[in-house]
Motif scaffolding. Structure first.
Motif, mmCIF file in Angstrom:
data_model
loop_
_atom_site.group_PDB
_atom_site.id
_atom_site.type_symbol
_atom_site.label_atom_id
_atom_site.label_comp_id
_atom_site.label_asym_id
_atom_site.label_seq_id
_atom_site.Cartn_x
_atom_site.Cartn_y
_atom_site.Cartn_z
ATOM 1 N N ASN A 130 5.826 7.894 -8.475
ATOM 2 C CA ASN A 130 4.910 8.983 -8.855
ATOM 3 C C ASN A 130 3.946 8.645 -9.974
ATOM 4 O OD1 ASN A 130 6.293 10.581 -6.989
ATOM 5 N ND2 ASN A 130 7.801 11.130 -8.560
ATOM 6 N N ARG A 131 3.854 7.360 -10.329
ATOM 7 C CA ARG A 131 2.826 6.958 -11.296
ATOM 8 C C ARG A 131 1.667 6.379 -10.498
ATOM 9 N NH1 ARG A 131 5.941 9.515 -13.900
ATOM 10 N NH2 ARG A 131 7.334 8.742 -15.508
ATOM 11 N N LYS A 132 0.476 6.743 -10.900
ATOM 12 C CA LYS A 132 -0.700 6.273 -10.160
ATOM 13 C C LYS A 132 -1.468 5.240 -10.973
ATOM 14 C CE LYS A 132 -1.180 10.648 -7.787
ATOM 15 N NZ LYS A 132 -1.884 11.920 -7.738
ATOM 16 N N LEU A 133 -2.005 4.254 -10.287
ATOM 17 C CA LEU A 133 -2.855 3.286 -10.979
ATOM 18 C C LEU A 133 -4.249 3.890 -11.071
ATOM 19 C CD1 LEU A 133 -1.812 -0.092 -9.311
ATOM 20 C CD2 LEU A 133 -1.083 0.837 -11.506
ATOM 21 N N SER A 134 -4.848 3.838 -12.282
ATOM 22 C CA SER A 134 -6.162 4.459 -12.431
ATOM 23 C C SER A 134 -7.284 3.428 -12.610
ATOM 24 C CB SER A 134 -6.154 5.464 -13.571
ATOM 25 O OG SER A 134 -5.716 4.850 -14.767
ATOM 26 N N TYR A 135 -7.121 2.502 -13.546
ATOM 27 C CA TYR A 135 -8.200 1.525 -13.782
ATOM 28 C C TYR A 135 -7.630 0.128 -13.979
ATOM 29 C CZ TYR A 135 -11.309 5.505 -14.388
ATOM 30 O OH TYR A 135 -12.036 6.645 -14.160
ATOM 31 N N SER A 179 -7.667 -0.362 -7.309
ATOM 32 C CA SER A 179 -7.715 -0.283 -5.851
ATOM 33 C C SER A 179 -6.633 -1.152 -5.230
ATOM 34 C CB SER A 179 -9.079 -0.718 -5.334
ATOM 35 O OG SER A 179 -9.199 -2.118 -5.442
ATOM 36 N N LYS A 180 -6.218 -0.727 -4.055
ATOM 37 C CA LYS A 180 -5.182 -1.486 -3.343
ATOM 38 C C LYS A 180 -5.752 -2.819 -2.848
ATOM 39 C CE LYS A 180 -2.745 2.655 -2.017
ATOM 40 N NZ LYS A 180 -1.960 3.360 -1.028
ATOM 41 N N GLU A 181 -7.027 -2.791 -2.476
ATOM 42 C CA GLU A 181 -7.658 -4.032 -1.997
ATOM 43 C C GLU A 181 -7.596 -5.108 -3.065
ATOM 44 O OE1 GLU A 181 -8.943 -1.068 -1.736
ATOM 45 O OE2 GLU A 181 -10.031 -0.776 0.124
ATOM 46 N N LYS A 182 -7.849 -4.681 -4.307
ATOM 47 C CA LYS A 182 -7.845 -5.643 -5.413
ATOM 48 C C LYS A 182 -6.447 -6.229 -5.595
ATOM 49 C CE LYS A 182 -9.341 -7.260 -9.552
ATOM 50 N NZ LYS A 182 -10.629 -7.855 -9.920
ATOM 51 N N ILE A 183 -5.452 -5.377 -5.504
ATOM 52 C CA ILE A 183 -4.070 -5.854 -5.653
ATOM 53 C C ILE A 183 -3.773 -6.886 -4.579
ATOM 54 C CG2 ILE A 183 -1.627 -5.177 -5.520
ATOM 55 C CD1 ILE A 183 -2.501 -2.448 -6.628
ATOM 56 N N VAL A 184 -4.135 -6.540 -3.357
ATOM 57 C CA VAL A 184 -3.870 -7.436 -2.226
ATOM 58 C C VAL A 184 -4.610 -8.761 -2.409
ATOM 59 C CG1 VAL A 184 -4.291 -7.727 0.243
ATOM 60 C CG2 VAL A 184 -3.328 -5.596 -0.617
ATOM 61 N N LYS A 185 -5.828 -8.670 -2.890
ATOM 62 C CA LYS A 185 -6.637 -9.871 -3.125
ATOM 63 C C LYS A 185 -5.945 -10.759 -4.164
ATOM 64 C CE LYS A 185 -11.654 -10.275 -3.015
ATOM 65 N NZ LYS A 185 -12.852 -9.581 -3.511
ATOM 66 N N ASN A 245 0.822 -1.209 0.000
ATOM 67 C CA ASN A 245 0.000 0.000 0.000
ATOM 68 C C ASN A 245 0.856 1.258 0.000
ATOM 69 O OD1 ASN A 245 -2.392 -1.331 -0.088
ATOM 70 N ND2 ASN A 245 -2.815 -1.191 2.097
ATOM 71 N N GLY A 246 1.958 1.183 0.698
ATOM 72 C CA GLY A 246 2.849 2.340 0.767
ATOM 73 C C GLY A 246 3.528 2.626 -0.562
ATOM 74 N N LEU A 247 3.667 1.590 -1.384
ATOM 75 C CA LEU A 247 4.373 1.769 -2.661
ATOM 76 C C LEU A 247 3.444 2.180 -3.794
ATOM 77 C CD1 LEU A 247 6.741 -1.334 -2.720
ATOM 78 C CD2 LEU A 247 7.329 1.027 -2.221
ATOM 79 N N GLU A 278 -9.210 -4.957 7.879
ATOM 80 C CA GLU A 278 -7.877 -5.039 8.464
ATOM 81 C C GLU A 278 -6.817 -4.404 7.551
ATOM 82 O OE1 GLU A 278 -8.083 -9.421 9.823
ATOM 83 O OE2 GLU A 278 -6.352 -8.460 10.742
ATOM 84 N N ILE A 279 -7.193 -4.232 6.320
ATOM 85 C CA ILE A 279 -6.232 -3.714 5.366
ATOM 86 C C ILE A 279 -6.235 -2.196 5.412
ATOM 87 C CG2 ILE A 279 -5.625 -3.583 2.937
ATOM 88 C CD1 ILE A 279 -7.141 -6.317 2.684
ATOM 89 N N LYS A 280 -5.133 -1.686 5.900
ATOM 90 C CA LYS A 280 -5.049 -0.232 5.996
ATOM 91 C C LYS A 280 -4.727 0.312 4.615
ATOM 92 C CE LYS A 280 -2.225 2.867 8.120
ATOM 93 N NZ LYS A 280 -0.889 2.768 8.626
ATOM 94 N N VAL A 281 -5.669 0.930 3.995
ATOM 95 C CA VAL A 281 -5.445 1.455 2.657
ATOM 96 C C VAL A 281 -5.133 2.933 2.758
ATOM 97 C CG1 VAL A 281 -6.478 1.841 0.403
ATOM 98 C CG2 VAL A 281 -6.998 -0.228 1.683
ATOM 99 N N GLY A 282 -4.099 3.315 2.052
ATOM 100 C CA GLY A 282 -3.781 4.745 2.022
ATOM 101 C C GLY A 282 -2.535 5.048 2.766
#
Ligand SMILES: Nc1nc2c(ncn2[C@@H]2O[C@H](COP(=O)(O)OP(=O)(O)O)[C@@H](O)[C@H]2O)c(=O)[nH]1
Ligand SMILES: [Mg+2]
Length: 388
Positions: A342-347, A362-368, A166-168, A384-388
């Motif tokens: 500095n690149r953001k994931l959009s879709y 979303s970060k949740e999707k990545i983690v999943k 999430n931090g990355l 439990e997943i701290k997003v952000g």
């Protein structure tokens, strides 16, 4: 005067002994042969005993000398008190060295322990196509932070991994239609990754479902088929499509455009074709500063290729990344590892169906997708997943 007796196996050695202790300036008063030790005279040693005299003050001098030698030793400079002080310091230093050695040995042990504990997680990172350097950095950061108590709890580790990722990863805001002037969204990327399909999905979502004023543009002078493909979608959705070939045309088009949202599809040029990218950049420069550029990349891309793509497309100044074809693979490790700062994931897109198979990144999707929760008994729940 003082008198002293010296014994040695020979007269010569006895005198030497006396001179070593008292100096050369001595008087030998007597000498006799004696026997020492043994039982009833058996096994006894033959010795010479001498009696020596020396003037007292000279002995004092000698004593002073010998003390001087002592104080000149590195232990101390002036007297015994400082010498004790020095000894204390030496003792403390030795203790400190001992402590540091223990730390080193202990630290190595901890490192070893952590390595072992982290190994199943490392395996999972590998299975998820994360790059070697990504895994190494993760391991280094974990080894430093992880306490032994934490390391024993898989839940803690999985949560820490989730937080690490999430931090990355940065997530972009959803596309927002412009108010006074059109928001211009440009999709760039290698051939066949799903740019045109994604444009169709976005145009349908915003233009048909959300009823915003949407227009389509294609900067694709080389592939008629690509124009036909987007043309069909445009016709179906009744959204205007403009074909642009030059920078001036693009400038002109934007000047007269009163849509809220413009989706720009770009040529299916190969990412190896720098000439093509430079040309595309030149056309896009007609509107520099007003563009929302997304690089489209397939989740199936290998790490090395992803690095190559991200690097080559840098000249198009993209800020966001769309990952496509997440339905074809369960791993995003190669993309996450290659993603530049500095690149953001959009879709994320998850299939060929227009407009359904698209979602906000979303970060949740990545983690999943990473399925690290398989390593613990109960699921890592979203809360439990701290997003952000
Ligand atoms: N499985 C899958 N296929 C996709 C996805 N997005 C696009 N495609 C397919 O990938 C192929 C290339 O898509 P296209 O939009 O023409 O790619 P472009 O060359 O980048 O414009 C087409 O067959 C699409 O249907 C996706 O999310 N999942
Ligand atoms: Mg296309």
């Amino acid at each position: 005067m003082i008198y002293k007796i010296y014994r040695a196996p020979s007269y010569k050695e006895a005198v030497l002994k006396a001179k070593m202790e008292l100096g050369n300036d001595i008087y030998i008063l007597s000498r006799k042969d004696i026997k020492e030790g043994g039982v009833f005279g058996l096994f006894s040693k033959k010795l010479v005993e001498i009696t020596v005299a020396k003037k007292e003050e000279k002995i004092m001098d000698k004593k002073a000398n010998s003390r001087k030698i002592e104080v000149e030793a590195p232990v101390s400079k002036k007297n015994n008190e400082i010498s004790e002080d020095y000894q204390k310091r030496l003792f403390e230093e030795l203790n400190a060295i001992k402590g540091r050695l223990n730390d080193l040995i202990g630290g190595d042990k901890k490192k070893e322990n952590n390595k072992e504990i982290l190994s199943p997680y490392k395996k999972l990172f590998k299975e998820n196509d994360f790059s070697e350097s990504f895994i190494r950095n993760w391991e280094l950061s974990f080894e430093k932070e992880l306490t032994l108590k934490d390391a024993k709890d898989p839940k803690v580790i999985v949560n820490r991994i989730v937080n690490y990722i999430n931090g990355l990863v940065e997530i972009a805001d959803p596309i927002a239609p412009g108010k006074d002037k059109p928001e211009v969204v440009v999709l760039v990327g290698p051939t066949g990754v799903g740019k045109t399909t994604t444009i169709a999905k976005l145009a349908a979502t915003y233009g048909v479902l959300k009823k915003h004023k949407v227009e389509l543009v294609t900067i694709d002078s080389y592939r008629i088929a690509a124009i036909e493909q987007l043309g069909k979608y445009a016709e179906l959705m009744q959204i205007p499509l403009t074909i642009i070939n030059t920078r001036e045309e693009f400038k002109e088009y934007l000047r007269g455009c009163n849509a809220e949202l413009v989706f720009v599809d770009t040529a299916g040029r190969s990412q190896k074709n720098n000439m093509g990218l430079a040309e595309l950049r030149n056309v896009l420069d007609g509107a520099r500063g007003k563009l929302d550029i997304h690089l489209v990349i397939s989740a199936t891309t290998k790490y090395r290729d992803a690095v190559d793509i991200f690097t080559r497309f840098n000249q198009l100044l993209y800020e966001k990344v769309i990952i496509t074809k997440l339905d074809e693979t369960n791993t995003v490790g190669s993309i996450i590892s290659a993603l530049e700062k500095n690149r953001k994931l959009s879709y994320f897109t998850t299939g060929q169906s227009v407009p359904d198979d698209i979602e906000l990144a979303s970060k949740e999707k990545i983690v999943k997708l990473l399925a690290f929760d398989e390593l613990i008994d109960s699921d890592v729940e979203n809360k439990e997943i701290k997003v952000g």
